[in-house]
Design a protein around this motif. Structure first.
Motif, PDB file in Angstrom:
ATOM      1  N   SER A  36       0.829  -1.206   0.000  1.00 26.84           N
ATOM      2  CA  SER A  36       0.000   0.000   0.000  1.00 26.84           C
ATOM      3  C   SER A  36       0.857   1.248   0.000  1.00 26.84           C
ATOM      4  O   SER A  36       0.538   2.238  -0.682  1.00 26.84           O
ATOM      5  N   ARG A  37       1.946   1.227   0.752  1.00 29.18           N
ATOM      6  CA  ARG A  37       2.836   2.395   0.782  1.00 29.18           C
ATOM      7  C   ARG A  37       3.469   2.631  -0.581  1.00 29.18           C
ATOM      8  O   ARG A  37       3.600   3.782  -1.027  1.00 29.18           O
ATOM      9  N   GLU A  38       3.858   1.576  -1.265  1.00 26.42           N
ATOM     10  CA  GLU A  38       4.470   1.758  -2.576  1.00 26.42           C
ATOM     11  C   GLU A  38       3.451   2.177  -3.634  1.00 26.42           C
ATOM     12  O   GLU A  38       3.751   2.990  -4.503  1.00 26.42           O
ATOM     13  N   LEU A  39       2.238   1.650  -3.561  1.00 30.28           N
ATOM     14  CA  LEU A  39       1.194   2.112  -4.472  1.00 30.28           C
ATOM     15  C   LEU A  39       0.927   3.604  -4.261  1.00 30.28           C
ATOM     16  O   LEU A  39       0.765   4.362  -5.223  1.00 30.28           O
ATOM     17  N   ALA A  40       0.897   4.014  -2.998  1.00 31.30           N
ATOM     18  CA  ALA A  40       0.706   5.429  -2.697  1.00 31.30           C
ATOM     19  C   ALA A  40       1.845   6.259  -3.278  1.00 31.30           C
ATOM     20  O   ALA A  40       1.623   7.332  -3.868  1.00 31.30           O
ATOM     21  N   THR A  41       3.073   5.766  -3.143  1.00 27.75           N
ATOM     22  CA  THR A  41       4.224   6.492  -3.665  1.00 27.75           C
ATOM     23  C   THR A  41       4.165   6.603  -5.180  1.00 27.75           C
ATOM     24  O   THR A  41       4.436   7.670  -5.750  1.00 27.75           O
ATOM     25  N   VAL A  42       3.827   5.518  -5.856  1.00 31.71           N
ATOM     26  CA  VAL A  42       3.700   5.541  -7.319  1.00 31.71           C
ATOM     27  C   VAL A  42       2.660   6.581  -7.732  1.00 31.71           C
ATOM     28  O   VAL A  42       2.877   7.369  -8.663  1.00 31.71           O
ATOM     29  N   ALA A  43       1.531   6.607  -7.040  1.00 33.12           N
ATOM     30  CA  ALA A  43       0.484   7.569  -7.373  1.00 33.12           C
ATOM     31  C   ALA A  43       0.953   8.998  -7.134  1.00 33.12           C
ATOM     32  O   ALA A  43       0.713   9.895  -7.955  1.00 33.12           O
ATOM     33  N   MET A  44       1.631   9.233  -6.005  1.00 35.61           N
ATOM     34  CA  MET A  44       2.140  10.575  -5.717  1.00 35.61           C
ATOM     35  C   MET A  44       3.099  11.045  -6.807  1.00 35.61           C
ATOM     36  O   MET A  44       2.987  12.155  -7.324  1.00 35.61           O
ATOM     37  N   LEU A  45       4.046  10.186  -7.153  1.00 37.24           N
ATOM     38  CA  LEU A  45       5.057  10.566  -8.135  1.00 37.24           C
ATOM     39  C   LEU A  45       4.464  10.723  -9.530  1.00 37.24           C
ATOM     40  O   LEU A  45       4.935  11.535 -10.327  1.00 37.24           O
ATOM     41  N   SER A  46       3.415   9.965  -9.818  1.00 37.40           N
ATOM     42  CA  SER A  46       2.773  10.095 -11.131  1.00 37.40           C
ATOM     43  C   SER A  46       2.111  11.459 -11.291  1.00 37.40           C
ATOM     44  O   SER A  46       1.877  11.914 -12.416  1.00 37.40           O
ATOM     45  N   ALA A  47       1.813  12.100 -10.174  1.00 35.42           N
ATOM     46  CA  ALA A  47       1.159  13.416 -10.200  1.00 35.42           C
ATOM     47  C   ALA A  47       2.158  14.563 -10.219  1.00 35.42           C
ATOM     48  O   ALA A  47       1.751  15.724 -10.285  1.00 35.42           O
ATOM     49  N   LEU A  48       3.453  14.249 -10.169  1.00 32.83           N
ATOM     50  CA  LEU A  48       4.488  15.276 -10.062  1.00 32.83           C
ATOM     51  C   LEU A  48       5.358  15.291 -11.318  1.00 32.83           C
ATOM     52  O   LEU A  48       6.239  14.431 -11.473  1.00 32.83           O
ATOM     53  N   PRO A  49       5.155  16.221 -12.231  1.00 34.71           N
ATOM     54  CA  PRO A  49       6.026  16.314 -13.410  1.00 34.71           C
ATOM     55  C   PRO A  49       7.479  16.497 -12.989  1.00 34.71           C
ATOM     56  O   PRO A  49       7.777  17.209 -12.033  1.00 34.71           O
ATOM     57  N   GLY A  50       8.373  15.816 -13.692  1.00 37.50           N
ATOM     58  CA  GLY A  50       9.792  15.928 -13.383  1.00 37.50           C
ATOM     59  C   GLY A  50      10.306  14.866 -12.443  1.00 37.50           C
ATOM     60  O   GLY A  50      11.504  14.822 -12.156  1.00 37.50           O
ATOM     61  N   ALA A  51       9.420  13.988 -11.965  1.00 37.63           N
ATOM     62  CA  ALA A  51       9.834  12.923 -11.043  1.00 37.63           C
ATOM     63  C   ALA A  51       9.780  11.556 -11.722  1.00 37.63           C
ATOM     64  O   ALA A  51       9.605  10.532 -11.064  1.00 37.63           O
ATOM     65  N   GLU A  52       9.963  11.548 -13.051  1.00 36.80           N
ATOM     66  CA  GLU A  52       9.821  10.293 -13.793  1.00 36.80           C
ATOM     67  C   GLU A  52      10.850   9.246 -13.384  1.00 36.80           C
ATOM     68  O   GLU A  52      10.549   8.042 -13.365  1.00 36.80           O
ATOM     69  N   GLY A  53      12.079   9.668 -13.070  1.00 37.11           N
ATOM     70  CA  GLY A  53      13.098   8.703 -12.650  1.00 37.11           C
ATOM     71  C   GLY A  53      12.720   8.028 -11.352  1.00 37.11           C
ATOM     72  O   GLY A  53      12.826   6.803 -11.197  1.00 37.11           O
ATOM     73  N   GLN A  54      12.270   8.818 -10.381  1.00 31.83           N
ATOM     74  CA  GLN A  54      11.841   8.263  -9.104  1.00 31.83           C
ATOM     75  C   GLN A  54      10.599   7.385  -9.283  1.00 31.83           C
ATOM     76  O   GLN A  54      10.470   6.341  -8.638  1.00 31.83           O
ATOM     77  N   LEU A  55       9.696   7.795 -10.165  1.00 29.99           N
ATOM     78  CA  LEU A  55       8.496   6.995 -10.432  1.00 29.99           C
ATOM     79  C   LEU A  55       8.876   5.627 -10.967  1.00 29.99           C
ATOM     80  O   LEU A  55       8.351   4.598 -10.520  1.00 29.99           O
TER      81      LEU A  55
END
Length: 265
Positions: free
Chosen positions: A197-216
């Protein structure tokens, strides 16, 4: 592909996920430490060791728009997503943990704003006679001091699949300490929300942030290290596309494609 080539690719993914584009892991990292055991990868959650299904639960799906809208700072859509998530069976603790974790990816202001909105949602639901399940607190005390960083380092290594090192951590040692003590320590030691659940949340957060594609891309891989399957991650992409927006879905889709391509080599 040789063991050396495989190690370099995985080190690069780990570095990208932590904001270190194209950085390699330290030369002293052994090849044996760079591949997470398959059985451990399938069972790495804090609440369940059952084999992963091919679909996300209703609660897992509900986490995705909550996390994405909170990261984007879209409070109106977050309000609706929180109500939908609670209706789908998320506990108060589940939602609160996601929004606390948000600070590590989108900063304290958006985390505080999102938590404030959750409080408003809960109050409004209570006034309508809805009693949401409180959930639970962590099962153990969170370590402090050196013990906290040691626990965080162990969690980080397990989640990534290898020890994390690179030039950025030599240039700015404090950032490595904060990652290990705060994110992988203080947050990931809280076992009232499982790692999937924590990683799904992180994926969703990063998907909403332009410029964080590497971290995503890195966290899509880490999600699969917790036991989430390719089909489940494809479903996560679909949920983001349909319930959050085309941009979020596209970023997540591109990240998943890269991860799957790398793992197929």
């Amino acid at each position: 592909m040789t063991n050396t080539t495989t190690a370099k690719h995985r080190a690069r993914a780990a570095a990208l996920a932590l904001g270190v584009a194209m950085a390699a892991s330290s030369a002293s990292t052994s090849a044996a430490a760079q591949t997470i055991p398959a059985q451990e990868s399938r069972t790495m959650t804090t609440q369940s060791t059952a084999p992963a299904a091919d679909t996300l639960s209703a609660q897992q799906q509900a986490i995705l728009p909550i996390a994405a809208f909170a990261a984007a700072g879209d409070i109106a859509k977050l309000n609706a997503a929180l109500n939908q998530g609670l209706d789908a069976g998320l506990t108060i603790s589940d939602a609160r943990e996601v929004l606390v974790q948000l600070y590590a990816y989108a900063g304290f202001p958006r985390s505080l704003n999102a938590l404030t909105e959750l409080m408003k949602v809960l109050d409004a639901r209570k006034q309508r006679g809805i009693q949401d399940a409180p959930g639970r607190e962590p099962s153990h005390a969170i370590p402090q001091g050196d013990a906290l960083r040691a626990a965080g380092t162990a969690n980080q290594t397990k989640l990534v699949g290898q020890p994390v090192a690179g030039p950025i951590f030599e240039f700015a040692p404090a950032i490595g300490e904060y990652l290990q003590a705060h994110l992988f320590g203080a947050i990931f030691e809280r076992d009232n929300l499982d790692w999937q659940s924590r990683e799904l949340a992180t994926v969703a957060m990063l998907s909403a942030l332009p410029g964080a594609e590497g971290q995503l891309q890195g966290h899509v891989g880490y999600s699969m290290n917790t036991g989430l399957t390719a089909k489940q991650m494809q479903q996560a992409v679909q949920v983001l596309s349909e319930r959050v927006g085309a941009d979020s879905g596209r970023r997540a889709s591109e990240a998943l494609a890269k991860v799957l391509a790398a793992r197929a080599r």
